[in-house]
Structures are given as C-alpha cells and as structure tokens.
Design a protein around this motif. Structure first.
Motif, PDB file in Angstrom:
ATOM      1  N   MET A  85       0.849  -1.185   0.000  1.00 15.33           N
ATOM      2  CA  MET A  85       0.000   0.000   0.000  1.00 15.33           C
ATOM      3  C   MET A  85       0.889   1.241   0.000  1.00 15.33           C
ATOM      4  N   VAL A  86       0.608   2.150  -0.924  1.00 12.48           N
ATOM      5  CA  VAL A  86       1.342   3.408  -1.019  1.00 12.48           C
ATOM      6  C   VAL A  86       0.341   4.553  -0.867  1.00 12.48           C
ATOM      7  N   THR A  87       0.655   5.490   0.029  1.00 14.22           N
ATOM      8  CA  THR A  87      -0.204   6.652   0.239  1.00 14.22           C
ATOM      9  C   THR A  87       0.557   7.899  -0.189  1.00 14.22           C
ATOM     10  N   PHE A  88      -0.104   8.729  -0.991  1.00 10.48           N
ATOM     11  CA  PHE A  88       0.501   9.962  -1.476  1.00 10.48           C
ATOM     12  C   PHE A  88      -0.600  10.964  -1.786  1.00 10.48           C
ATOM     13  N   GLN A  89      -0.223  12.212  -2.018  1.00 10.44           N
ATOM     14  CA  GLN A  89      -1.162  13.259  -2.405  1.00 10.44           C
ATOM     15  C   GLN A  89      -1.268  13.260  -3.926  1.00 10.44           C
ATOM     16  N   ILE A  90      -2.479  13.286  -4.443  1.00 11.92           N
ATOM     17  CA  ILE A  90      -2.684  13.389  -5.877  1.00 11.92           C
ATOM     18  C   ILE A  90      -3.674  14.514  -6.135  1.00 11.92           C
ATOM     19  N   ASN A  91      -3.215  15.556  -6.794  1.00 11.99           N
ATOM     20  CA  ASN A  91      -4.060  16.722  -7.089  1.00 11.99           C
ATOM     21  C   ASN A  91      -4.765  17.238  -5.839  1.00 11.99           C
ATOM     22  N   GLY A  92      -4.029  17.258  -4.720  1.00 11.99           N
ATOM     23  CA  GLY A  92      -4.543  17.824  -3.485  1.00 11.99           C
ATOM     24  C   GLY A  92      -5.292  16.878  -2.569  1.00 11.99           C
ATOM     25  N   ALA A  93      -5.503  15.638  -3.002  1.00 12.34           N
ATOM     26  CA  ALA A  93      -6.232  14.674  -2.172  1.00 12.34           C
ATOM     27  C   ALA A  93      -5.312  13.511  -1.795  1.00 12.34           C
ATOM     28  N   SER A  94      -5.432  13.053  -0.567  1.00 15.09           N
ATOM     29  CA  SER A  94      -4.660  11.900  -0.130  1.00 15.09           C
ATOM     30  C   SER A  94      -5.273  10.631  -0.713  1.00 15.09           C
ATOM     31  N   ARG A  95      -4.446   9.807  -1.333  1.00 14.94           N
ATOM     32  CA  ARG A  95      -4.916   8.555  -1.935  1.00 14.94           C
ATOM     33  C   ARG A  95      -3.979   7.430  -1.525  1.00 14.94           C
ATOM     34  N   SER A  96      -4.560   6.263  -1.351  1.00  7.98           N
ATOM     35  CA  SER A  96      -3.785   5.062  -1.087  1.00  7.98           C
ATOM     36  C   SER A  96      -4.094   4.058  -2.180  1.00  7.98           C
ATOM     37  N   VAL A  97      -3.055   3.434  -2.707  1.00  5.63           N
ATOM     38  CA  VAL A  97      -3.237   2.424  -3.745  1.00  5.63           C
ATOM     39  C   VAL A  97      -2.494   1.159  -3.328  1.00  5.63           C
ATOM     40  N   ASP A  98      -3.106   0.031  -3.619  1.00  4.97           N
ATOM     41  CA  ASP A  98      -2.508  -1.259  -3.301  1.00  4.97           C
ATOM     42  C   ASP A  98      -1.930  -1.845  -4.580  1.00  4.97           C
ATOM     43  N   VAL A  99      -0.668  -1.494  -4.854  1.00 10.20           N
ATOM     44  CA  VAL A  99       0.020  -1.965  -6.057  1.00 10.20           C
ATOM     45  C   VAL A  99       1.414  -2.451  -5.673  1.00 10.20           C
ATOM     46  N   GLU A 100       2.016  -3.215  -6.560  1.00 13.03           N
ATOM     47  CA  GLU A 100       3.411  -3.627  -6.358  1.00 13.03           C
ATOM     48  C   GLU A 100       4.291  -2.375  -6.354  1.00 13.03           C
ATOM     49  N   SER A 101       5.381  -2.420  -5.608  1.00 15.11           N
ATOM     50  CA  SER A 101       6.228  -1.238  -5.446  1.00 15.11           C
ATOM     51  C   SER A 101       6.892  -0.781  -6.742  1.00 15.11           C
ATOM     52  N   ASP A 102       7.036  -1.678  -7.715  1.00 12.74           N
ATOM     53  CA  ASP A 102       7.706  -1.302  -8.952  1.00 12.74           C
ATOM     54  C   ASP A 102       6.751  -0.892 -10.080  1.00 12.74           C
ATOM     55  N   VAL A 103       5.455  -0.850  -9.808  1.00 14.24           N
ATOM     56  CA  VAL A 103       4.491  -0.408 -10.824  1.00 14.24           C
ATOM     57  C   VAL A 103       4.726   1.081 -11.090  1.00 14.24           C
ATOM     58  N   PRO A 104       4.904   1.463 -12.352  1.00 17.61           N
ATOM     59  CA  PRO A 104       5.131   2.878 -12.643  1.00 17.61           C
ATOM     60  C   PRO A 104       3.921   3.752 -12.291  1.00 17.61           C
ATOM     61  N   LEU A 105       4.220   4.972 -11.867  1.00 18.58           N
ATOM     62  CA  LEU A 105       3.182   5.938 -11.535  1.00 18.58           C
ATOM     63  C   LEU A 105       2.193   6.098 -12.682  1.00 18.58           C
ATOM     64  N   LEU A 106       2.658   6.078 -13.916  1.00 16.80           N
ATOM     65  CA  LEU A 106       1.767   6.215 -15.066  1.00 16.80           C
ATOM     66  C   LEU A 106       0.615   5.233 -14.984  1.00 16.80           C
ATOM     67  N   TRP A 107       0.915   3.968 -14.658  1.00 18.97           N
ATOM     68  CA  TRP A 107      -0.131   2.938 -14.611  1.00 18.97           C
ATOM     69  C   TRP A 107      -0.964   3.045 -13.340  1.00 18.97           C
ATOM     70  N   VAL A 108      -0.379   3.568 -12.269  1.00 22.13           N
ATOM     71  CA  VAL A 108      -1.172   3.851 -11.066  1.00 22.13           C
ATOM     72  C   VAL A 108      -2.233   4.894 -11.422  1.00 22.13           C
ATOM     73  N   LEU A 109      -1.787   5.941 -12.097  1.00 22.14           N
ATOM     74  CA  LEU A 109      -2.721   7.010 -12.481  1.00 22.14           C
ATOM     75  C   LEU A 109      -3.816   6.495 -13.405  1.00 22.14           C
ATOM     76  N   ARG A 110      -3.419   5.847 -14.472  1.00 22.03           N
ATOM     77  CA  ARG A 110      -4.374   5.448 -15.507  1.00 22.03           C
ATOM     78  C   ARG A 110      -5.228   4.253 -15.088  1.00 22.03           C
ATOM     79  N   ASP A 111      -4.601   3.198 -14.570  1.00 24.33           N
ATOM     80  CA  ASP A 111      -5.324   1.948 -14.294  1.00 24.33           C
ATOM     81  C   ASP A 111      -5.972   1.905 -12.917  1.00 24.33           C
ATOM     82  N   GLU A 112      -5.294   2.443 -11.926  1.00 27.26           N
ATOM     83  CA  GLU A 112      -5.819   2.359 -10.558  1.00 27.26           C
ATOM     84  C   GLU A 112      -6.722   3.540 -10.211  1.00 27.26           C
ATOM     85  N   LEU A 113      -6.362   4.738 -10.695  1.00 27.17           N
ATOM     86  CA  LEU A 113      -7.100   5.940 -10.314  1.00 27.17           C
ATOM     87  C   LEU A 113      -7.991   6.484 -11.434  1.00 27.17           C
ATOM     88  N   GLY A 114      -7.921   5.900 -12.625  1.00 26.59           N
ATOM     89  CA  GLY A 114      -8.776   6.324 -13.738  1.00 26.59           C
ATOM     90  C   GLY A 114      -8.471   7.716 -14.270  1.00 26.59           C
TER      91      GLY A 114
END
Length: 183
Positions: free
Chosen positions: A1-30
């Motif tokens: 689980m990784v928690t970070f601020q995205i566009n001013g909101a705190s978000r947590s995503v459950d992804v592998e540590s090596d997943v690129p941010l690009l795919w976190v944004l597109r696939d996990e956060l839409g």
C-alpha cells in the motif's frame, strides 16, 4: 500500500512497489490525462509534477510516491497553469496527424473561402496527444524561470517529443504565457 497526495487529495493504492506511476494514475485511479508514449522517459507524454518538479511518470515506481505530492494535467491550477493553457489555445499548439481527413476537409473549406490564405489564416490544430506532458513541463519551467530564454525553453522541453514537430509553436506559447504572467 502506497499513500501519497494526488491533485490535493490523499490517496492510497494497493500496487506492487515497482508499478510505474503512469499505470497507477491510468489503471488504478482512472486519470487518463497523462499519456503513455514510450515507456522509457524519452518522449515526455507522461510528464507529471512530483513535489513541484516535472517528472516522467512512466519510470517513477509506486514506491517512490510515499508521502509525495503529485499533480497531473487534471489537477494543475494557478496563474502559471492558466497562462500556459491559454497560450496553448491561443497559438493552436496541439497537433499530430491522427485527424488528417478532418484537416483535409478544413483545408478545402478554407481554400473555398480564401483562395490565397496567409499563414495567419491557416489553423492546423490536430490531436494533441503529447500536450499534457508538454503543458506540465512548461508549467514547471515558468514556475522556476518566469522569463525564460529560447535556450531555457529548449533545455526544459528537450525531453518532450511532439510527433508533429510543433516546437516553434510550443516555444511561442511559453513566451506568450510568460508575457501574460508579467515576465
């Protein structure tokens, strides 16, 4: 689980540590404004801001996000962002080639109305696939250097590839945004 601020909101995503941010944004956060271009940080289509710095999201692992502040094209705000976006629209920077049939139809209409158009009569806006990355890099540049020279612009934008080669318009838009900001 990784928690970070995205566009001013705190978000947590459950992804592998090596997943690129690009795919976190597109696939996990839409959030699909950030584009995939090359996957090796050479084209700039995936540019986001991390802690205020232009960063290529395709090579930034999720593990590096912990506690960081990420801003995407969907979340840019403020005077610099507004100036850059307005200059991009004013100078018709977005292009590509995907819409050539539409461009041909527009050219026919233009030539029907104005048989010998000047350069200023011709509006060649196209798809804009790379524009989110270009705009994010321009905002980062103008935040750091409010009155950039052509050399500053070329250096800051060197990692952003435009398939249509609209680099002259991009540079002009950055200068226009700088003027709008009082630079």
């Amino acid at each position: 689980m990784v928690t970070f601020q995205i566009n001013g909101a705190s978000r947590s995503v459950d992804v592998e540590s090596d997943v690129p941010l690009l795919w976190v944004l597109r696939d996990e956060l839409g959030m699909t404004g950030t584009k995939y271009g090359c996957g090796v940080a050479q084209c700039g289509a995936c540019t986001v801001h991390i802690d205020g710095r232009a960063t290529r999201s395709c090579v930034t692992p999720a593990a590096a996000l912990r506690g960081r502040d990420v801003v995407t094209i969907e979340g840019v705000t403020g005077k610099v962002a507004q100036a850059v976006q307005a200059a991009w629209r004013q100078l018709d920077v977005a292009q590509c080639g995907y819409c050539q049939s539409g461009q041909i139809m527009a050219a026919i209409a233009l030539l029907t109305e104005i048989p010998r158009p000047s350069d200023t009569d011709i509006d060649v806006a196209q798809c804009g696939y790379c524009q989110s990355g270009q705009i994010m890099s321009a905002i980062a540049l103008l935040t750091e250097i409010p009155r950039p020279s052509d050399t500053d612009i070329d250096a800051a934008m060197a990692g952003n590839v435009c398939r249509c080669a609209t680099y002259v318009r991009i540079r002009a838009a950055i200068h226009e945004a700088s003027r709008t900001l009082g630079g």
